[in-house]
Motif scaffolding. Structure first.
Motif, PDB file in Angstrom:
ATOM      1  N   VAL A  75      34.035 119.870  27.200  1.00  0.00           N
ATOM      2  CA  VAL A  75      32.578 119.599  27.401  1.00  0.00           C
ATOM      3  C   VAL A  75      32.682 120.144  29.318  1.00  0.00           C
ATOM      4  O   VAL A  75      33.613 120.018  29.990  1.00  0.00           O
ATOM      5  CB  VAL A  75      32.776 117.303  27.591  1.00  0.00           C
ATOM      6  N   ARG A  76      32.098 120.025  29.530  1.00  0.00           N
ATOM      7  CA  ARG A  76      31.430 120.284  30.808  1.00  0.00           C
ATOM      8  C   ARG A  76      30.721 119.379  31.902  1.00  0.00           C
ATOM      9  O   ARG A  76      29.573 118.385  31.360  1.00  0.00           O
ATOM     10  CB  ARG A  76      30.400 121.520  30.870  1.00  0.00           C
ATOM     11  N   VAL A  77      31.105 118.711  32.831  1.00  0.00           N
ATOM     12  CA  VAL A  77      30.735 117.125  33.354  1.00  0.00           C
ATOM     13  C   VAL A  77      30.155 118.425  34.482  1.00  0.00           C
ATOM     14  O   VAL A  77      31.781 118.276  35.777  1.00  0.00           O
ATOM     15  CB  VAL A  77      32.568 116.374  33.505  1.00  0.00           C
ATOM     16  N   VAL A  78      29.570 117.761  35.391  1.00  0.00           N
ATOM     17  CA  VAL A  78      29.269 117.899  36.913  1.00  0.00           C
ATOM     18  C   VAL A  78      28.555 116.437  37.507  1.00  0.00           C
ATOM     19  O   VAL A  78      28.612 115.171  37.076  1.00  0.00           O
ATOM     20  CB  VAL A  78      27.518 118.653  36.859  1.00  0.00           C
ATOM     21  N   ASP A  79      29.730 116.407  38.707  1.00  0.00           N
ATOM     22  CA  ASP A  79      29.510 114.818  39.279  1.00  0.00           C
ATOM     23  C   ASP A  79      29.217 114.983  40.543  1.00  0.00           C
ATOM     24  O   ASP A  79      28.722 115.487  41.381  1.00  0.00           O
ATOM     25  CB  ASP A  79      31.057 114.323  39.262  1.00  0.00           C
ATOM     26  N   MET A  80      27.552 114.007  40.672  1.00  0.00           N
ATOM     27  CA  MET A  80      26.533 114.488  42.094  1.00  0.00           C
ATOM     28  C   MET A  80      27.144 113.272  43.248  1.00  0.00           C
ATOM     29  O   MET A  80      26.804 112.283  43.060  1.00  0.00           O
ATOM     30  CB  MET A  80      25.953 114.733  41.628  1.00  0.00           C
ATOM     31  N   GLY A  81      27.548 114.225  44.074  1.00  0.00           N
ATOM     32  CA  GLY A  81      28.124 113.544  45.917  1.00  0.00           C
ATOM     33  C   GLY A  81      29.270 112.412  44.901  1.00  0.00           C
ATOM     34  O   GLY A  81      29.891 111.218  45.133  1.00  0.00           O
ATOM     35  N   ALA A  82      30.582 113.659  44.954  1.00  0.00           N
ATOM     36  CA  ALA A  82      31.550 113.973  44.606  1.00  0.00           C
ATOM     37  C   ALA A  82      32.864 112.505  45.671  1.00  0.00           C
ATOM     38  O   ALA A  82      33.465 111.788  45.340  1.00  0.00           O
ATOM     39  CB  ALA A  82      32.490 114.162  44.460  1.00  0.00           C
ATOM     40  N   GLY A  83      31.880 112.653  46.645  1.00  0.00           N
ATOM     41  CA  GLY A  83      33.154 112.071  48.048  1.00  0.00           C
ATOM     42  C   GLY A  83      34.586 112.474  48.069  1.00  0.00           C
ATOM     43  O   GLY A  83      33.953 113.397  48.001  1.00  0.00           O
ATOM     44  N   LYS A  84      35.372 111.344  48.219  1.00  0.00           N
ATOM     45  CA  LYS A  84      36.765 111.452  47.957  1.00  0.00           C
ATOM     46  C   LYS A  84      37.373 112.692  46.901  1.00  0.00           C
ATOM     47  O   LYS A  84      38.275 113.160  46.803  1.00  0.00           O
ATOM     48  CB  LYS A  84      37.495 110.340  48.911  1.00  0.00           C
ATOM     49  N   GLY A  85      36.426 112.174  46.187  1.00  0.00           N
ATOM     50  CA  GLY A  85      37.010 112.529  44.439  1.00  0.00           C
ATOM     51  C   GLY A  85      38.044 111.365  43.359  1.00  0.00           C
ATOM     52  O   GLY A  85      38.277 112.296  42.656  1.00  0.00           O
ATOM     53  N   TYR A  86      37.707 110.798  43.922  1.00  0.00           N
ATOM     54  CA  TYR A  86      38.168 109.720  42.708  1.00  0.00           C
ATOM     55  C   TYR A  86      38.019 109.498  41.763  1.00  0.00           C
ATOM     56  O   TYR A  86      38.643 109.710  41.048  1.00  0.00           O
ATOM     57  CB  TYR A  86      38.248 108.483  43.703  1.00  0.00           C
ATOM     58  N   LEU A  87      37.010 109.091  41.411  1.00  0.00           N
ATOM     59  CA  LEU A  87      36.261 109.277  40.261  1.00  0.00           C
ATOM     60  C   LEU A  87      36.223 110.950  39.356  1.00  0.00           C
ATOM     61  O   LEU A  87      35.937 111.202  38.292  1.00  0.00           O
ATOM     62  CB  LEU A  87      35.085 108.635  40.003  1.00  0.00           C
ATOM     63  N   THR A  88      35.552 111.278  40.200  1.00  0.00           N
ATOM     64  CA  THR A  88      35.987 113.045  39.826  1.00  0.00           C
ATOM     65  C   THR A  88      37.105 113.546  38.785  1.00  0.00           C
ATOM     66  O   THR A  88      37.086 113.842  38.280  1.00  0.00           O
ATOM     67  CB  THR A  88      35.455 114.141  40.609  1.00  0.00           C
ATOM     68  N   PHE A  89      38.077 113.410  39.991  1.00  0.00           N
ATOM     69  CA  PHE A  89      39.844 113.453  38.812  1.00  0.00           C
ATOM     70  C   PHE A  89      39.771 111.972  37.825  1.00  0.00           C
ATOM     71  O   PHE A  89      40.541 112.396  36.975  1.00  0.00           O
ATOM     72  CB  PHE A  89      40.404 112.798  40.585  1.00  0.00           C
ATOM     73  N   ALA A  90      39.871 111.320  38.286  1.00  0.00           N
ATOM     74  CA  ALA A  90      40.202 109.970  37.164  1.00  0.00           C
ATOM     75  C   ALA A  90      38.734 110.545  35.660  1.00  0.00           C
ATOM     76  O   ALA A  90      39.384 110.874  34.487  1.00  0.00           O
ATOM     77  CB  ALA A  90      38.889 108.635  37.017  1.00  0.00           C
ATOM     78  N   THR A  91      37.472 111.097  35.922  1.00  0.00           N
ATOM     79  CA  THR A  91      37.002 111.990  34.492  1.00  0.00           C
ATOM     80  C   THR A  91      37.318 112.525  33.776  1.00  0.00           C
ATOM     81  O   THR A  91      38.142 113.047  32.643  1.00  0.00           O
ATOM     82  CB  THR A  91      35.459 112.574  35.013  1.00  0.00           C
ATOM     83  N   PHE A  92      38.173 113.798  34.647  1.00  0.00           N
ATOM     84  CA  PHE A  92      38.663 114.719  34.002  1.00  0.00           C
ATOM     85  C   PHE A  92      40.011 114.261  33.740  1.00  0.00           C
ATOM     86  O   PHE A  92      40.288 114.468  32.713  1.00  0.00           O
ATOM     87  CB  PHE A  92      39.536 115.834  35.650  1.00  0.00           C
ATOM     88  N   ASP A  93      41.279 113.451  34.443  1.00  0.00           N
ATOM     89  CA  ASP A  93      41.903 112.934  33.591  1.00  0.00           C
ATOM     90  C   ASP A  93      41.471 111.882  32.023  1.00  0.00           C
ATOM     91  O   ASP A  93      42.394 112.339  31.730  1.00  0.00           O
ATOM     92  CB  ASP A  93      42.944 112.368  34.430  1.00  0.00           C
ATOM     93  N   CYS A  94      41.039 111.221  32.201  1.00  0.00           N
ATOM     94  CA  CYS A  94      40.794 110.716  31.282  1.00  0.00           C
ATOM     95  C   CYS A  94      40.362 111.751  30.103  1.00  0.00           C
ATOM     96  O   CYS A  94      40.472 111.314  28.341  1.00  0.00           O
ATOM     97  CB  CYS A  94      39.092 110.328  32.044  1.00  0.00           C
ATOM     98  N   PHE A  95      39.625 113.056  30.059  1.00  0.00           N
ATOM     99  CA  PHE A  95      39.301 113.178  28.940  1.00  0.00           C
ATOM    100  C   PHE A  95      40.014 114.155  28.162  1.00  0.00           C
ATOM    101  O   PHE A  95      40.259 114.161  27.624  1.00  0.00           O
ATOM    102  CB  PHE A  95      37.249 114.690  29.337  1.00  0.00           C
ATOM    103  N   ARG A  96      40.696 114.165  29.190  1.00  0.00           N
ATOM    104  CA  ARG A  96      42.874 115.516  29.381  1.00  0.00           C
ATOM    105  C   ARG A  96      42.925 114.250  28.947  1.00  0.00           C
ATOM    106  O   ARG A  96      43.976 114.703  27.190  1.00  0.00           O
ATOM    107  CB  ARG A  96      43.219 115.616  30.149  1.00  0.00           C
ATOM    108  N   ALA A  97      43.791 112.918  28.600  1.00  0.00           N
ATOM    109  CA  ALA A  97      43.858 111.849  28.031  1.00  0.00           C
ATOM    110  C   ALA A  97      43.732 112.046  26.746  1.00  0.00           C
ATOM    111  O   ALA A  97      44.256 111.224  25.851  1.00  0.00           O
ATOM    112  CB  ALA A  97      44.041 110.425  28.575  1.00  0.00           C
ATOM    113  N   ARG A  98      41.833 112.141  26.319  1.00  0.00           N
ATOM    114  CA  ARG A  98      41.844 112.244  25.278  1.00  0.00           C
ATOM    115  C   ARG A  98      42.597 113.703  24.644  1.00  0.00           C
ATOM    116  O   ARG A  98      40.972 113.524  23.350  1.00  0.00           O
ATOM    117  CB  ARG A  98      40.485 112.189  25.023  1.00  0.00           C
ATOM    118  N   GLY A  99      42.327 114.114  24.511  1.00  0.00           N
ATOM    119  CA  GLY A  99      42.643 115.930  24.064  1.00  0.00           C
ATOM    120  C   GLY A  99      41.227 116.552  24.418  1.00  0.00           C
ATOM    121  O   GLY A  99      41.464 117.456  23.405  1.00  0.00           O
ATOM    122  N   VAL A 100      40.421 116.270  25.307  1.00  0.00           N
ATOM    123  CA  VAL A 100      39.567 117.084  25.328  1.00  0.00           C
ATOM    124  C   VAL A 100      39.192 118.207  26.181  1.00  0.00           C
ATOM    125  O   VAL A 100      39.610 117.791  27.910  1.00  0.00           O
ATOM    126  CB  VAL A 100      38.276 116.593  25.590  1.00  0.00           C
TER     127      VAL A 100
END
Length: 384
Positions: free
Chosen positions: A178-203
Motif C-alpha cells: 500500500v501507499r500511504v500519505v499522512d498530511m500534517g504529520a507533526g512529530k510523526g507519532y502516528l505516521t511511524f505507527a501507521t508504517f509499523d501497523c502495516f509491517r506487523a500485518r505483513g504488508v
C-alpha cells in the motif's frame, strides 16, 4: 438453490469435514448500522470445539461462541442482509459471494489448518518495544510510557487498532502493498505507527509524512533511518500544496480548521481506498451560522454554538464523502480523558457508489438551514 444458499452449504460442509479455516463477512448494507464486518473461526473450549463469531464495530468488538448449527443460523441472518460480501477460506478451496454476484471459487490460500485457539492474548497492532516509540520519547527501554506520555501511547495504540479494522473493511483488506500519505504529520507519532501497523500485518507500506516545519521533517527522517523504516519518509510542505497522487490511504490527524478539508479533498482526488481524518478546531462555519428562531435560545450560548458548528462541519464533510463515492462514519476514536481531539472521520471507497442526487439535495437543505454560504471541502469539490 440460490448462489447464497450454495455458499452457506459450502460453509457447512467445510466446518463438518474439518477443512474450514476462516470466514469473513464484509461490506455493510444500510441495515448494518455501525457493524463493519464479521469474522468467524474455530476455537477450542473446555466443552469442545465451537465456532467463534466476532462482530466488529467502529469502536468495539463483540465475540460470541456457537455450536455449528447455531453459528450457521446466525451467519445466515447476517449474510445478504447486514453484510453483503463473504469470503470463505478452506484447505481445499476458497469461495466468494456477494449480493448481485455469482458464487466464485479459487485455489486455497491456506493448505493447512491453523491450530484452534481460545482466549489468546490479543495481538498488538504495534510492538511496545518498537524503536520509534523510544526514539520519539514515548516509551523507555522497557517499553513503558515515559512520564506524561501514557495518554500519547494509548492514543497511538487505539489509532492502530482502528486502522486495522478500517483496512479490513476497505478494498485494501487483501492487498500486500500500500501507499500511504499522512498530511500534517507533526512529530510523526502516528505516521511511524501507521508504517509499523502495516509491517506487523505483513504488508509492504510506502508511507510519506507531509509536514510544514523543517525541523520536524528532519527529525522524522533521522528517526526513520535509525529504526530501519526504509519505506517511510517525510517531506516538507503544506496541506493543500503537496499532492497525494495515487495513494491508497490518506491520513490527516489534527489538521487545523480548513486544512482538514484540503486533506479530505486530496484523498478524494487521489481516489484513495481509505481516508482517515481527526479534525481540529472548526473556525470556518461558526461565523456564518444564523440560528433559526426555534434554536435561538439554544445557540445564543457561545459554547453551544461552537459545538453545533463542529457537529455541522463534520456532518457536511461526511456527507460530501458519501456524495463522492465513500462510506463515511464519524465517531470517538479515544476517550476524551486522553485527548480532546477525539473525533474521527473514516471513509472507505464503495465498490458500488450510491446515487449522489438525493444526497446533494440533503446537503443543500443542510447548508440552507444553517445559512452556510462557504465550506472549504464543498467548494473544492465543486458542490458550492
Amino acid at each position: 438453490m440460490s448462489d447464497r444458499d450454495h455458499f452457506l452449504e459450502k460453509l457447512r460442509a467445510s466446518v463438518e469435514s474439518g477443512t474450514f479455516v476462516k470466514l469473513t463477512l464484509s461490506q455493510p448494507t444500510e441495515a448494518a448500522g455501525a457493524l463493519r464486518n464479521l469474522y468467524v473461526r474455530i476455537v477450542e473450549l473446555r466443552e469442545g470445539r465451537q465456532v467463534s463469531c466476532v462482530w466488529r464495530y467502529a469502536t468495539r468488538d463483540v465475540t460470541k461462541n456457537f455450536s455449528t448449527d447455531e453459528a450457521l443460523e446466525t451467519i445466515g441472518k447476517v449474510l445478504g442482509h447486514e453484510l453483503e460480501r463473504a469470503h470463505l477460506f478452506t484447505t481445499t478451496g476458497d469461495w466468494q459471494w456477494r449480493i448481485g454476484g455469482a458464487l466464485k471459487a479459487s485455489r486455497p490460500a491456506f493448505t493447512q489448518l491453523p491450530p484452534p485457539a481460545h482466549d489468546r492474548e490479543k495481538p498488538r497492532a504495534i510492538s511496545l518495544q518498537s524503536g520509534f516509540l523510544r526514539a520519539l520519547g514515548v516509551t523507555n527501554a522497557d517499553g513503558k510510557p515515559r512520564p506524561g506520555k501514557a495518554d500519547k501511547l494509548r492514543q497511538i495504540e487505539r489509532f492502530t487498532e482502528l486502522l486495522g479494522h478500517l483496512v479490513d473493511d476497505s478494498p485494501l483488506r487483501d492487498r500486500r502493498a500500500v501507499r500511504v500519505v499522512d498530511m500534517g504529520a507533526g512529530k510523526g507519532y502516528l505516521t511511524f505507527a501507521t508504517f509499523d501497523c502495516f509491517r506487523a500485518r505483513g504488508v509492504s507500506a510506502d508511507v510519506t509524512g507531509i509536514e510544514l516545519r523543517a525541523d520536524l521533517v528532519e527529525l522524522g527522517n533521522r528517526v526513520a533511518k535509525e529504526v530501519g523504516f526504509d519505506g517511510l519518509r517525510f517531506v516538507q510542505g503544506a496541506i493543500g500544496e503537496v499532492a497525494a497522487d495515487a495513494c491508497d490511504v490518506l491520513i490527516a490527524l489534527h489538521a487545523c480548521d480548513t486544512a482538514t478539508d484540503d486533506a479530505l479533498h486530496e484523498g478524494i482526488r487521489a481516489d484513495a481506498s481509505l481516508i482517515v481524518a481527526a479534525p481540529c478546531c472548526h473556525k470556518e462555519i461558526r461565523p456564518q451560522m444564523q440560528p433559526p428562531p426555534v434554536l435561538r435560545d439554544v445557540l445564543k450560548h457561545g459554547i453551544l454554538l461552537e459545538r453545533e458548528a463542529e457537529i455541522v462541519t463534520d456532518a457536511i464533510r461526511a456527507l460530501l464523502l458519501e456524495i463522492h463515492g465513500y462510506k463515511a462514519s464519524v465517531f470517538e476514536f479515544i476517550s476524551p480523558e486522553h485527548t480532546g481531539k477525539n473525533l474521527m472521520i473514516a471513509a472507505q471507497r464503495r465498490a458500488y457508489p450510491l446515487d449522489p442526487a438525493p444526497m446533494r439535495e440533503r446537503l443543500r437543505a443542510l447548508l440552507d438551514f444553517h445559512q452556510i454560504r462557504e465550506q472549504r471541502l464543498a467548494k473544492n469539490l465543486g458542490e458550492l
